[in-house]
Design an enzyme around this catalytic site. Structure first.
Site, PDB file in Angstrom:
ATOM      1  N   GLU A  40       0.818  -1.209   0.000  1.00 32.34           N
ATOM      2  CA  GLU A  40       0.000   0.000   0.000  1.00 32.34           C
ATOM      3  C   GLU A  40       0.856   1.266   0.000  1.00 32.34           C
ATOM      4  OE1 GLU A  40      -3.398   0.215  -0.367  1.00 32.34           O
ATOM      5  OE2 GLU A  40      -3.172  -1.910  -0.812  1.00 32.34           O
ATOM      6  N   LYS A  90       3.581   1.627  -1.731  1.00 37.00           N
ATOM      7  CA  LYS A  90       3.893   1.859  -3.140  1.00 37.00           C
ATOM      8  C   LYS A  90       2.691   2.445  -3.865  1.00 37.00           C
ATOM      9  CE  LYS A  90       6.242  -1.193  -5.590  1.00 37.00           C
ATOM     10  NZ  LYS A  90       6.595  -2.382  -6.430  1.00 37.00           N
ATOM     11  N   ASP A 100       8.229  -2.962 -11.662  1.00 39.06           N
ATOM     12  CA  ASP A 100       9.202  -3.816 -11.002  1.00 39.06           C
ATOM     13  C   ASP A 100      10.433  -2.955 -10.797  1.00 39.06           C
ATOM     14  OD1 ASP A 100       9.593  -6.533  -9.969  1.00 39.06           O
ATOM     15  OD2 ASP A 100      11.332  -6.532 -11.297  1.00 39.06           O
ATOM     16  N   SER A 101      10.823  -2.846  -9.554  1.00 38.85           N
ATOM     17  CA  SER A 101      11.905  -1.941  -9.197  1.00 38.85           C
ATOM     18  C   SER A 101      12.944  -2.674  -8.384  1.00 38.85           C
ATOM     19  CB  SER A 101      11.361  -0.762  -8.380  1.00 38.85           C
ATOM     20  OG  SER A 101      10.327  -0.103  -9.059  1.00 38.85           O
TER      21      SER A 101
END
Length: 234
Positions: free
Chosen positions: A15, A17, A85-86
């Site tokens: 949450e 993010k 995607d990090s």
């Protein structure tokens, strides 16, 4: 064709993010001017809030994993899906943790354990050797019937990917309470004016949300994909 109620599902169970992504996208709407009137009812909802499972991230790049997550959510919900995607890429570690950043300690999403392990691995290295960067790949996937169509009613492209990077270096002691993940041990090269004037180097966790979003890897990737989102849902 417009998605029902302007809803876009963000493929995350984090949450924090979701809050960050919502702030970035809303800021981007303002920067794009007409975007705010085109999408006045844009609503982001997380996959976690909808009770959706996390798909297996079997890709070997940020781009592949972002697309896997967005495609899975779009298929399950019939709504446009946005995923990112990090990860943290550390030069001296051969680009690790990379795509394994969120589960570096062995437990997915345990930020404190991930940071502890990484600090233990770099504890004897000087800061001058700890060049690093955050990388984000953002993916937007449109379900059937949403987005641009040609004169014959055929749907145009349905998968879009944009990337962003934030350069910096690591430190040995966490600082700051903002953000999440590796933010407390990452110092961005691009420092806010208040830090430069005071001769400080702030970590990502010491930046305000607005300062971080303006320079972050995620901010750059989402701002790049925002015009596509607007065009697709208008």
């Amino acid at each position: 064709m417009t998605a029902p109620s302007g809803r876009v599902v963000v493929a995350t169970h984090n949450e924090g993010k979701l809050i960050e992504m919502r702030a970035i996208l809303q800021a981007s709407l303002g920067e794009l001017g007409g975007g705010r009137s085109v999408l006045p009812d844009l609503k982001l909802v997380s996959a976690g809030r909808l009770g959706l499972p996390d798909p297996a991230e079997t890709g070997v790049t940020f781009e592949q994993n972002a697309l896997i997550k967005a495609k899975d959510v779009a298929r399950r919900t019939g709504l446009p899906a946005l995923a990112d995607d990090s990860g943290l890429v550390v030069d001296v570690m051969g680009a690790a943790p990379g795509i394994l950043s969120a589960r570096w300690s062995g437990v997915h999403g345990d930020d404190k354990a991930n940071v502890r392990l990484l600090l233990a691995q770099i504890h004897d290295l000087p800061v001058s050797e700890l060049g690093a960067r955050f990388v984000t790949a953002a993916a937007l996937v449109l379900p059937p019937g949403v987005g641009r169509q040609d004169a014959a009613g055929r749907q145009g492209p349905t998968e879009f990917i944009r990337t962003g990077r934030m350069e910096g270096h690591l430190i040995h002691e966490p600082r700051g309470e903002q953000g999440f993940g590796y933010d407390p041990i990452f110092v961005p090269d691009n420092q806010p004016e208040r830090a430069r004037e005071a001769g400080l180097e702030l970590t990502s966790a010491q930046l305000t949300p607005e300062e971080k979003n303006a320079i972050s890897h995620r901010g750059k990737a989402l701002k790049a994909i925002m015009p596509i989102l607007i065009e697709s849902l208008a």
